[in-house]
Motif scaffolding. Structure first.
Motif, PDB file in Angstrom:
ATOM      1  N   PRO A  41       0.814  -1.225   0.000  1.00 46.19           N
ATOM      2  CA  PRO A  41       0.000   0.000   0.000  1.00 46.19           C
ATOM      3  C   PRO A  41       0.844   1.271   0.000  1.00 46.19           C
ATOM      4  O   PRO A  41       0.476   2.259  -0.639  1.00 46.19           O
ATOM      5  CB  PRO A  41      -0.821  -0.113   1.299  1.00 46.19           C
ATOM      6  CG  PRO A  41      -0.805  -1.554   1.643  1.00 46.19           C
ATOM      7  CD  PRO A  41       0.501  -2.082   1.162  1.00 46.19           C
ATOM      8  N   LEU A  42       1.976   1.257   0.698  1.00 51.03           N
ATOM      9  CA  LEU A  42       2.847   2.437   0.724  1.00 51.03           C
ATOM     10  C   LEU A  42       3.406   2.709  -0.674  1.00 51.03           C
ATOM     11  O   LEU A  42       3.473   3.866  -1.120  1.00 51.03           O
ATOM     12  CB  LEU A  42       3.991   2.221   1.721  1.00 51.03           C
ATOM     13  CG  LEU A  42       5.019   3.350   1.817  1.00 51.03           C
ATOM     14  CD1 LEU A  42       4.390   4.635   2.332  1.00 51.03           C
ATOM     15  CD2 LEU A  42       6.192   2.941   2.701  1.00 51.03           C
ATOM     16  N   ALA A  44       1.970   1.924  -3.446  1.00 51.03           N
ATOM     17  CA  ALA A  44       0.856   2.418  -4.252  1.00 51.03           C
ATOM     18  C   ALA A  44       0.597   3.900  -3.977  1.00 51.03           C
ATOM     19  O   ALA A  44       0.343   4.675  -4.904  1.00 51.03           O
ATOM     20  CB  ALA A  44      -0.398   1.586  -3.963  1.00 51.03           C
ATOM     21  N   VAL A  45       0.685   4.293  -2.709  1.00 47.42           N
ATOM     22  CA  VAL A  45       0.480   5.709  -2.369  1.00 47.42           C
ATOM     23  C   VAL A  45       1.597   6.566  -2.976  1.00 47.42           C
ATOM     24  O   VAL A  45       1.350   7.660  -3.493  1.00 47.42           O
ATOM     25  CB  VAL A  45       0.415   5.902  -0.834  1.00 47.42           C
ATOM     26  CG1 VAL A  45       0.455   7.374  -0.466  1.00 47.42           C
ATOM     27  CG2 VAL A  45      -0.857   5.270  -0.298  1.00 47.42           C
TER      28      VAL A  45
END
Lengths: 212, 114
Positions: A41-42, A44-45
């Protein structure tokens, strides 16, 4: 610094694509084997942030504007130059296919410049400068500046080989403009790194403890 | 220290603010590559703004390919509000692409090792 389709003849663009594909394959292998699952997720951010920041052009004097490239930032935060190749490749695909920012045939060259050269210069520049300065933010800013100007000079050489730019004016123009744009790159990289370190210092401590 | 969930949410919010802000506040001056192209094509002095109406001659090279993107220049050609929505969609698409491929590769790795 997104090279459009019309700036590179197809045979040269194919060569850059083939080189880029090798690094994309290595980056996918890094994601599969090296990157921890909780970091997805990091990553992706960071990709969303790089996409947004690349669309936000800031005036840098001489009637020119510039935006963050992001290779150094991603490589430093995630602890690998292959992270930059992975993120920049996907961002450039979205930009090129949907928004016409950078060409399709020239996407290989753009991935090499911003993802591969930007990522490797940013990552190794950061650790090289960190050993000299002992300052995380000065090192990140310096590495980001280098990760802006060196890909720009590489692009100038590619465009000279293509016959689009004459050698010396191309190198001078790309060098001077991206030396200025690199200041923006350096500032944004240091600020974002500062935000991440203040919010979650463990993220950077983990990657700095085990540089790959 | 904030939680990972809050960090992710804050990061997405910040990316959306920057992306939407680009529609309203980004400079329309040519970027470094276009400025260099204008200089080499005689439409701009190195240290000066481009001549009025200057545009990069993209048809200079033979044997190149041209592709028309559906949302070229990050615009729908209508209102700024619609373009802001487009930028938000693009930002989220970049996020989803990396999330999807990243998760897919990790799942593939797990299935191979089990």
């Amino acid at each position: 610094m997104h090279i459009p389709d019309s700036f590179l003849p197809i045979p040269q663009a194919v060569v850059y694509w083939l080189i880029a594909l090798v690094f994309i394959a290595l980056a996918l292998r890094w994601v599969r084997k090296e990157m921890s699952e909780e970091k997805v997720p990091l990553v992706a951010v960071l990709a969303a942030g790089v996409f947004a920041l690349q669309a936000f052009n800031i005036p840098v004097m001489m009637g020119t504007s510039g935006h963050l490239l992001g290779g150094a930032l991603v490589a430093i935060v995630l602890g690998s130059p292959f992270a930059a190749v992975f993120v920049l490749s996907l961002v450039l695909i979205v930009q090129g296919v949907l928004f016409g920012d950078g060409g399709l045939t020239t996407m290989g060259a753009n991935i090499i410049n911003m993802g591969v050269i930007g990522g490797f210069v940013g990552y190794y520049g950061y650790y090289g400068l960190l050993s000299l300065t002992k300052s995380r933010f000065a090192s990140a800013a310096g590495a980001a500046w280098l990760a802006c100007i060196i890909p720009a000079l590489a692009a100038a050489l590619e465009l000279t080989a293509a016959g689009t730019f004459p050698l010396v004016p191309g190198l001078i123009g790309m060098g001077i403009y991206h030396a200025l744009i690199g200041v923006v790159e350096a500032a944004i990289t240091a600020v974002v790194l500062g935000l991440i370190v203040s919010a979650r210092p463990d993220i950077l401590e983990r990657v700095e403890g085990a540089p790959t | 220290m904030i939680s990972t969930r809050v960090l992710i949410a804050a990061g997405i919010a910040l990316a959306l603010v920057v992306g939407i802000g680009a529609v309203f506040f980004a400079s329309s001056d040519p970027d470094g590559l276009d400025s260099t192209a204008l200089v080499t094509q005689g439409q701009k002095e190195l240290t000066q703004p481009a001549n009025p109406g200057a545009a990069v001659d993209g048809a200079a090279l033979p044997g190149t390919f041209e592709y028309s993107a559906p949302f070229a220049e990050y615009t729908l050609g209508g209102s700024k509000l619609a373009d802001a929505g487009l930028m938000a969609a693009g930002t989220l698409l970049a996020l989803i692409a990396v999330l999807g491929i990243g998760r897919g590769l990790k799942a593939f790795n797990r299935s191979r090792s089990s």
